[in-house]
Design an enzyme around this catalytic site. Sequence first.
Site, mmCIF file in Angstrom:
data_model
loop_
_atom_site.group_PDB
_atom_site.id
_atom_site.type_symbol
_atom_site.label_atom_id
_atom_site.label_comp_id
_atom_site.label_asym_id
_atom_site.label_seq_id
_atom_site.Cartn_x
_atom_site.Cartn_y
_atom_site.Cartn_z
ATOM 1 N N ARG A 162 0.844 -1.187 0.000
ATOM 2 C CA ARG A 162 0.000 0.000 0.000
ATOM 3 C C ARG A 162 0.889 1.250 0.000
ATOM 4 O O ARG A 162 1.979 1.246 0.571
ATOM 5 C CB ARG A 162 -0.908 0.029 1.239
ATOM 6 N N HIS A 163 0.401 2.292 -0.623
ATOM 7 C CA HIS A 163 1.150 3.545 -0.712
ATOM 8 C C HIS A 163 1.373 4.180 0.664
ATOM 9 O O HIS A 163 0.702 3.856 1.649
ATOM 10 C CB HIS A 163 0.395 4.535 -1.599
ATOM 11 N N ARG B 164 0.123 9.010 -5.227
ATOM 12 C CA ARG B 164 0.505 8.463 -3.921
ATOM 13 C C ARG B 164 1.104 7.071 -4.056
ATOM 14 O O ARG B 164 1.979 6.685 -3.264
ATOM 15 C CB ARG B 164 -0.683 8.461 -2.968
ATOM 16 N N GLU C 187 -7.243 2.634 -6.913
ATOM 17 C CA GLU C 187 -8.195 2.448 -5.825
ATOM 18 C C GLU C 187 -9.614 2.435 -6.393
ATOM 19 O O GLU C 187 -9.845 2.773 -7.567
ATOM 20 C CB GLU C 187 -8.027 3.591 -4.817
ATOM 21 N N HIS D 286 -3.450 0.304 -3.468
ATOM 22 C CA HIS D 286 -4.271 1.025 -2.502
ATOM 23 C C HIS D 286 -4.990 0.050 -1.570
ATOM 24 O O HIS D 286 -5.306 -1.081 -1.951
ATOM 25 C CB HIS D 286 -5.284 1.892 -3.244
#
Length: 209
Positions: A8-9, A58, A82, A151
């Site tokens: 995940r970012h 991101r 996302e 995401h």
Amino acid sequence: MRRLVLLRHGRTAWNDAGRAQGHADVALDDVGLAQAKEVAPVLAALRPVAIWSSDLARASGTADAVAAESGLTPVLDTRLREFDIGPNRTGLTSEQYAAAHPEEHAALLAGEIDAIPGRETRDDVLARFVPALTSYADTLGEGETGIVVSHGAALRVAVPAFLGWEGDPGESFGVLANCGWVVLEHAASTWTGGVERWRLTAWNRVVTS
């Protein structure tokens, strides 16, 4: 053994404020940049052969940090985005959304996603995300590791679907931390009678100081 690491970012200012992001192109904040730089050498030590990333800032910013440590160039893929949460939800906290769009908020709580303009359903996300994961997995050779940067919500639904689990068990998974990662391994096990398959071996690993 083949391995996929799903990351995940890092944090954004919107994460910190509780504002929903969806497809909004929000960059990492200073904390998120530090998180990405901290996790980068840990994942680079796995000697990845490829890094695939959502094109949203991101995620791509997080991928750039890992790539810099790994000597790789990230491949951006819109399929790794996302959930699209719709124009009325984007940028708002849950409380703000409930106040501004009470009918949509009620539909969201009731799971009536089709009633929310512009919002992707779980099936919509799986239709793009799982084929992406499958295509990456197919490029990996024995002993190779690939990294996917994406995401939290998308990963929570995509991982069990990729593994062939029925229903929606992702609702039972904890929320992935910013720069938390998931490990999937393709190998034989005694549980499967020696048959090779993809298995979940870690969820929400984080760098510990």
